[in-house]
Design a protein around this motif. Sequence first.
Motif, PDB file in Angstrom:
ATOM      1  N   PHE A 145       0.811  -1.210   0.000  1.00  0.00           N
ATOM      2  CA  PHE A 145       0.000   0.000   0.000  1.00  0.00           C
ATOM      3  C   PHE A 145       0.845   1.262   0.000  1.00  0.00           C
ATOM      4  CE2 PHE A 145      -3.422  -2.776   0.619  1.00  0.00           C
ATOM      5  CZ  PHE A 145      -4.598  -2.082   0.440  1.00  0.00           C
ATOM      6  N   TYR A 146       2.148   1.119   0.143  1.00  0.00           N
ATOM      7  CA  TYR A 146       2.993   2.308   0.029  1.00  0.00           C
ATOM      8  C   TYR A 146       3.015   2.742  -1.431  1.00  0.00           C
ATOM      9  CZ  TYR A 146       6.554  -1.122  -1.424  1.00  0.00           C
ATOM     10  OH  TYR A 146       7.235  -2.117  -2.069  1.00  0.00           O
ATOM     11  N   PRO A 147       3.163   4.031  -1.698  1.00  0.00           N
ATOM     12  CA  PRO A 147       3.017   4.537  -3.075  1.00  0.00           C
ATOM     13  C   PRO A 147       4.136   4.101  -4.014  1.00  0.00           C
ATOM     14  CG  PRO A 147       3.687   6.292  -1.593  1.00  0.00           C
ATOM     15  CD  PRO A 147       3.361   5.115  -0.724  1.00  0.00           C
ATOM     16  N   ALA A 148       3.757   3.903  -5.264  1.00  0.00           N
ATOM     17  CA  ALA A 148       4.693   3.594  -6.338  1.00  0.00           C
ATOM     18  C   ALA A 148       4.152   4.243  -7.610  1.00  0.00           C
ATOM     19  CB  ALA A 148       4.824   2.083  -6.521  1.00  0.00           C
ATOM     20  N   VAL A 149       4.960   4.295  -8.657  1.00  0.00           N
ATOM     21  CA  VAL A 149       4.524   4.948  -9.891  1.00  0.00           C
ATOM     22  C   VAL A 149       4.867   4.086 -11.105  1.00  0.00           C
ATOM     23  CG1 VAL A 149       4.673   7.298  -9.002  1.00  0.00           C
ATOM     24  CG2 VAL A 149       6.685   6.253 -10.026  1.00  0.00           C
ATOM     25  N   ALA A 150       4.130   4.296 -12.189  1.00  0.00           N
ATOM     26  CA  ALA A 150       4.396   3.608 -13.463  1.00  0.00           C
ATOM     27  C   ALA A 150       3.684   4.367 -14.567  1.00  0.00           C
ATOM     28  CB  ALA A 150       3.922   2.162 -13.410  1.00  0.00           C
ATOM     29  N   TRP A 151       4.212   5.535 -14.935  1.00  0.00           N
ATOM     30  CA  TRP A 151       3.528   6.374 -15.911  1.00  0.00           C
ATOM     31  C   TRP A 151       4.239   6.509 -17.243  1.00  0.00           C
ATOM     32  CZ3 TRP A 151      -1.317   7.173 -15.786  1.00  0.00           C
ATOM     33  CH2 TRP A 151      -1.992   7.267 -14.576  1.00  0.00           C
ATOM     34  N   GLN A 152       5.487   6.074 -17.354  1.00  0.00           N
ATOM     35  CA  GLN A 152       6.158   6.246 -18.629  1.00  0.00           C
ATOM     36  C   GLN A 152       5.667   5.198 -19.625  1.00  0.00           C
ATOM     37  OE1 GLN A 152      10.349   5.571 -17.581  1.00  0.00           O
ATOM     38  NE2 GLN A 152      10.291   3.695 -18.760  1.00  0.00           N
ATOM     39  N   SER A 153       6.109   5.294 -20.879  1.00  0.00           N
ATOM     40  CA  SER A 153       5.695   4.342 -21.901  1.00  0.00           C
ATOM     41  C   SER A 153       6.093   2.930 -21.494  1.00  0.00           C
ATOM     42  CB  SER A 153       6.340   4.688 -23.243  1.00  0.00           C
ATOM     43  OG  SER A 153       5.909   5.964 -23.677  1.00  0.00           O
ATOM     44  N   MET A 154       5.169   1.990 -21.656  1.00  0.00           N
ATOM     45  CA  MET A 154       5.424   0.622 -21.241  1.00  0.00           C
ATOM     46  C   MET A 154       6.382  -0.079 -22.207  1.00  0.00           C
ATOM     47  SD  MET A 154       3.657  -0.017 -18.398  1.00  0.00           S
ATOM     48  CE  MET A 154       4.398   1.568 -17.921  1.00  0.00           C
ATOM     49  N   THR A 155       7.304  -0.842 -21.641  1.00  0.00           N
ATOM     50  CA  THR A 155       8.306  -1.563 -22.420  1.00  0.00           C
ATOM     51  C   THR A 155       8.314  -3.037 -22.005  1.00  0.00           C
ATOM     52  OG1 THR A 155      10.073  -1.211 -20.807  1.00  0.00           O
ATOM     53  CG2 THR A 155       9.713   0.528 -22.466  1.00  0.00           C
ATOM     54  N   SER A 156       9.166  -3.821 -22.647  1.00  0.00           N
ATOM     55  CA  SER A 156       9.290  -5.232 -22.270  1.00  0.00           C
ATOM     56  C   SER A 156       9.779  -5.374 -20.835  1.00  0.00           C
ATOM     57  CB  SER A 156      10.240  -5.949 -23.239  1.00  0.00           C
ATOM     58  OG  SER A 156      11.523  -5.338 -23.239  1.00  0.00           O
ATOM     59  N   ASP A 157      10.540  -4.393 -20.343  1.00  0.00           N
ATOM     60  CA  ASP A 157      10.995  -4.435 -18.954  1.00  0.00           C
ATOM     61  C   ASP A 157       9.807  -4.364 -17.994  1.00  0.00           C
ATOM     62  OD1 ASP A 157      13.629  -4.603 -19.695  1.00  0.00           O
ATOM     63  OD2 ASP A 157      14.010  -2.450 -19.521  1.00  0.00           O
ATOM     64  N   HIS A 158       8.820  -3.543 -18.336  1.00  0.00           N
ATOM     65  CA  HIS A 158       7.631  -3.456 -17.501  1.00  0.00           C
ATOM     66  C   HIS A 158       6.859  -4.776 -17.510  1.00  0.00           C
ATOM     67  CE1 HIS A 158       8.494   0.833 -18.182  1.00  0.00           C
ATOM     68  NE2 HIS A 158       7.913   1.018 -17.007  1.00  0.00           N
ATOM     69  N   VAL A 159       6.818  -5.423 -18.665  1.00  0.00           N
ATOM     70  CA  VAL A 159       6.145  -6.723 -18.750  1.00  0.00           C
ATOM     71  C   VAL A 159       6.842  -7.730 -17.841  1.00  0.00           C
ATOM     72  CG1 VAL A 159       5.522  -8.638 -20.263  1.00  0.00           C
ATOM     73  CG2 VAL A 159       5.317  -6.284 -21.086  1.00  0.00           C
ATOM     74  N   SER A 160       8.162  -7.726 -17.853  1.00  0.00           N
ATOM     75  CA  SER A 160       8.922  -8.639 -16.985  1.00  0.00           C
ATOM     76  C   SER A 160       8.653  -8.341 -15.522  1.00  0.00           C
ATOM     77  CB  SER A 160      10.427  -8.507 -17.285  1.00  0.00           C
ATOM     78  OG  SER A 160      10.713  -8.888 -18.616  1.00  0.00           O
ATOM     79  N   ARG A 161       8.597  -7.057 -15.195  1.00  0.00           N
ATOM     80  CA  ARG A 161       8.279  -6.676 -13.810  1.00  0.00           C
ATOM     81  C   ARG A 161       6.923  -7.206 -13.391  1.00  0.00           C
ATOM     82  NH1 ARG A 161       8.864  -0.255 -13.323  1.00  0.00           N
ATOM     83  NH2 ARG A 161      10.839   0.082 -14.392  1.00  0.00           N
ATOM     84  N   ALA A 162       5.943  -6.970 -14.246  1.00  0.00           N
ATOM     85  CA  ALA A 162       4.571  -7.358 -13.925  1.00  0.00           C
ATOM     86  C   ALA A 162       4.451  -8.872 -13.753  1.00  0.00           C
ATOM     87  CB  ALA A 162       3.613  -6.869 -15.010  1.00  0.00           C
ATOM     88  N   LEU A 163       5.090  -9.626 -14.627  1.00  0.00           N
ATOM     89  CA  LEU A 163       5.023 -11.082 -14.533  1.00  0.00           C
ATOM     90  C   LEU A 163       5.677 -11.583 -13.250  1.00  0.00           C
ATOM     91  CD1 LEU A 163       5.792 -12.131 -18.228  1.00  0.00           C
ATOM     92  CD2 LEU A 163       3.603 -12.258 -17.023  1.00  0.00           C
TER      93      LEU A 163
END
Length: 270
Positions: free
Chosen positions: A204-222
């Motif tokens: 519940f602590y704040p985080a951000v993800a507003w830049q253009s999504m890349t394959s790195d973001h997909v890896s993070r999410a998975l």
Amino acid sequence: ANAVRSIYGNWNGTDKEVQYVEQEFQTMDYKCHQVDPRWNNSLTFIILRHPIERHMSEFFYSGPGSRTWTIDKSQLFSNETHARLFVDYLAKYVPKFIEDKGKSHKQKGKFNKFFGRFYVDNFQLRSLAGCADESCLQQENDGIEPLDLEEIYRLHPENYTYNEINPVCTNYFRQDEPRGVLFERCAKQIDEKRCPIGCDGPCFYPAVAWQSMTSDHVSRALSALERYDAVLLNEKLSDVDQSNFVSDIVGVPRDADFSMNKQVHNSGVK
């Protein structure tokens, strides 16, 4: 966006204490399971929803559709005129809704939240691929104000000590109110005096993800998705198989009166 369900369990002799917290519309730090001590004390569920359905739900629930169109679903297939007007309406207003994308994080105090009457692309990916450490924030700093960054640093688990959970700062049932009354002091009914950091739950602590999504973001999410105890689908909540799956994980009889399948049907949700 996603709904993150977490259940804490503490045992004290024969007494059982369980706290329930629910997170919606917010970005989660993909490293949460590594840095937040509350994660390991929780049974974690995430509920995913078909992205187009979720966008249209937001459009009609709190977006432009909530102010300009009253849906009569019973007429959509039986009344050709109604259906044609509905399609024309969507063609006129949905593109504008999409053009306003990203405005939600420009609103004061909402830098880590999705929706809020605005369209957000790749919302499920963003909600799982957020970050809160310094090196990542330097890359993700898209319109995040200095005060927002200060809050991210302040509440990060490496900089803030999360002590014993205050049940008031979760979603809880009041014993002195009519049966079944659910209070959200940490969310909709903010209690800043007793819950200065908002909801007290993992990630519940704040985080951000507003830049253009890349394959790195997909890896993070998975990598984040793999850490959940259960991944559920919103469109299948009334299915017996999914209800049995949840019952098995929680350790309750599949045919219990409080099983998910029976609760969904009894609530009238379709």
